[in-house]
Design a protein around this motif. Sequence first.
Motif, PDB file in Angstrom:
ATOM      1  N   GLY A  15       0.727  -1.346  -0.240  1.00  0.00           N
ATOM      2  CA  GLY A  15       0.163  -0.016   0.048  1.00  0.00           C
ATOM      3  C   GLY A  15       0.804   1.260  -0.152  1.00  0.00           C
ATOM      4  O   GLY A  15       2.009   1.302  -0.485  1.00  0.00           O
ATOM      5  N   LYS A  16       0.177   2.212   0.520  1.00  0.00           N
ATOM      6  CA  LYS A  16       0.610   3.652   0.437  1.00  0.00           C
ATOM      7  C   LYS A  16       0.625   4.438   1.795  1.00  0.00           C
ATOM      8  O   LYS A  16      -0.355   3.968   2.870  1.00  0.00           O
ATOM      9  CB  LYS A  16       0.217   4.500  -0.607  1.00  0.00           C
ATOM     10  N   LEU A  17       1.038   5.590   1.929  1.00  0.00           N
ATOM     11  CA  LEU A  17       1.099   6.144   3.446  1.00  0.00           C
ATOM     12  C   LEU A  17       0.008   7.391   3.401  1.00  0.00           C
ATOM     13  O   LEU A  17      -0.805   7.446   4.225  1.00  0.00           O
ATOM     14  CB  LEU A  17       2.509   6.870   3.691  1.00  0.00           C
ATOM     15  N   ASP A  18      -0.212   7.896   1.872  1.00  0.00           N
ATOM     16  CA  ASP A  18      -1.083   9.008   1.777  1.00  0.00           C
ATOM     17  C   ASP A  18      -2.395   8.395   0.690  1.00  0.00           C
ATOM     18  O   ASP A  18      -1.982   8.242  -0.255  1.00  0.00           O
ATOM     19  CB  ASP A  18      -0.547  10.057   1.192  1.00  0.00           C
ATOM     20  N   TRP A  19      -3.624   8.823   1.347  1.00  0.00           N
ATOM     21  CA  TRP A  19      -4.716   8.670   0.490  1.00  0.00           C
ATOM     22  C   TRP A  19      -5.552   9.696   0.571  1.00  0.00           C
ATOM     23  O   TRP A  19      -5.737  10.453   1.648  1.00  0.00           O
ATOM     24  CB  TRP A  19      -5.366   7.171   1.136  1.00  0.00           C
ATOM     25  N   ALA A  20      -6.544   9.684  -0.375  1.00  0.00           N
ATOM     26  CA  ALA A  20      -7.337  11.045  -0.559  1.00  0.00           C
ATOM     27  C   ALA A  20      -8.641  10.490  -1.543  1.00  0.00           C
ATOM     28  O   ALA A  20      -8.505   9.682  -2.414  1.00  0.00           O
ATOM     29  CB  ALA A  20      -6.662  12.359  -1.066  1.00  0.00           C
TER      30      ALA A  20
ATOM     31  N   TYR B  82      -8.583  13.522   3.254  1.00  0.00           N
ATOM     32  CA  TYR B  82      -7.230  12.902   3.169  1.00  0.00           C
ATOM     33  C   TYR B  82      -6.845  12.310   4.511  1.00  0.00           C
ATOM     34  O   TYR B  82      -7.041  12.668   5.310  1.00  0.00           O
ATOM     35  CB  TYR B  82      -6.263  14.299   3.080  1.00  0.00           C
TER      36      TYR B  82
ATOM     37  N   ARG C  64      -3.518  10.117   6.362  1.00  0.00           N
ATOM     38  CA  ARG C  64      -2.331   9.558   6.265  1.00  0.00           C
ATOM     39  C   ARG C  64      -1.973   8.573   7.258  1.00  0.00           C
ATOM     40  O   ARG C  64      -2.450   8.517   8.405  1.00  0.00           O
ATOM     41  CB  ARG C  64      -1.144  10.940   6.300  1.00  0.00           C
TER      42      ARG C  64
END
Lengths: 124, 124, 124, 124
Positions: B5-10, B92, B94
């Motif tokens: 996955g990722k650290l930042d999503w929006a 947002y 994180r």
Amino acid sequence: MRKIGKLDWAFSGGRIPFESTGEEPKFNSHDKIAVLNTSGETAEIEIFIFYEGREPVGTFEVEIKAQRLRKIRINDLIDPEAVRLDRNYGCYIRSNVPVVIQFSRMHTGQNANAIMGTMAFPAD
Amino acid sequence: MRKIGKLDWAFSGGRIPFESTGEEPKFNSHDKIAVLNTSGETAEIEIFIFYEGREPVGTFEVEIKAQRLRKIRINDLIDPEAVRLDRNYGCYIRSNVPVVIQFSRMHTGQNANAIMGTMAFPAD
Amino acid sequence: MRKIGKLDWAFSGGRIPFESTGEEPKFNSHDKIAVLNTSGETAEIEIFIFYEGREPVGTFEVEIKAQRLRKIRINDLIDPEAVRLDRNYGCYIRSNVPVVIQFSRMHTGQNANAIMGTMAFPAD
Amino acid sequence: MRKIGKLDWAFSGGRIPFESTGEEPKFNSHDKIAVLNTSGETAEIEIFIFYEGREPVGTFEVEIKAQRLRKIRINDLIDPEAVRLDRNYGCYIRSNVPVVIQFSRMHTGQNANAIMGTMAFPAD
């Protein structure tokens, strides 16, 4: 807070239907884009509409204030000219600061039980 | 197992409707995020909600245990303040470790035959 | 033909409902993944299921022949153990060759007018 | 204007249903791809269809004029052979210039209340 998103966005599956059965204006058929600007600066976006059988139209200019969301009905884009109803269209959007854009549709004019759309997977 | 996955999503297309026709609480209208933490550590996520006409609200803090899934109703985010109903919002999120986040909606309050939403294509 | 896709895929918004009103087995409720293997080799995929309140389960092993599509009902994953019904779940899938994976759902058990799901935007 | 998009696209969750209750041809069931070509050159795309139990079929060749959108019904792909109805299929598309591709479906043949599809999250 970090600037979240990208400068360039596009979608290809647009269509604003003529007919509508919902309560006006809340539930009538529409295509919308929702633009999230998490940055500390005003986002100035430029929208270009592409059609199947005629020249693209633009530039539609819209501002989204710092740290704000803005939902924009494609129906409301009228300058330099209104987006055509009941025509397939695509859309390219560019911004001066990173933004996050989601495209949504409500279709109340007929009895299809399910319509779904998804971006294909961009593989390169 | 790898951290996925990722650290930042929006996402930008949120809206919690007032009205609902479904059986409570299972089928009432809601917006949800589902967070998957495949890592061996607790994920500590921070959620920020953005509106059209007022300042963003945050930090909402939520934990997802190691190797667990967690579904979070946006309706249940009440500290520092409840997310406004019937208002467009963006979000947002994180995380301190990579996670995978999906946004979903059930809308039972009116008879639109089909609503669909998709992220536009981020082209840069 | 090029190998198209990625080795690692995940989604977080899974849920297999108990109840169903559709004709069996075609229209009963289900969660499915569709795996496209454009490569010239057999794809060997490993599936891991994550829950909210218990340990993850795996490895479910599935093969997709060279240059073939395969749709897999999550309901049909029973070895090492059946995926729980009516429970939220997430899924991580890894493959030995690049594949393209789409997640879909049909829900026939209640009268919600519209349910939609989309991946949030991964911003880093 | 910048060239927006990618050269290679794919999706795995295709299925053209037999049955249909909608008004012909507007509301009958279909799978469609919408291709947006923002560039100044004609886009020449090649489409390959993958099945579960037989060899892939291709090349279907389609052109999209400069600065135009084109919606293509999968049902209309008949050369070198018609795409099979009521069969699961996947699709790989390559283009000579960057394009943006969205996949959509209308399903009018049965009373499932909600069907949704989304690309899983490609995590590498």
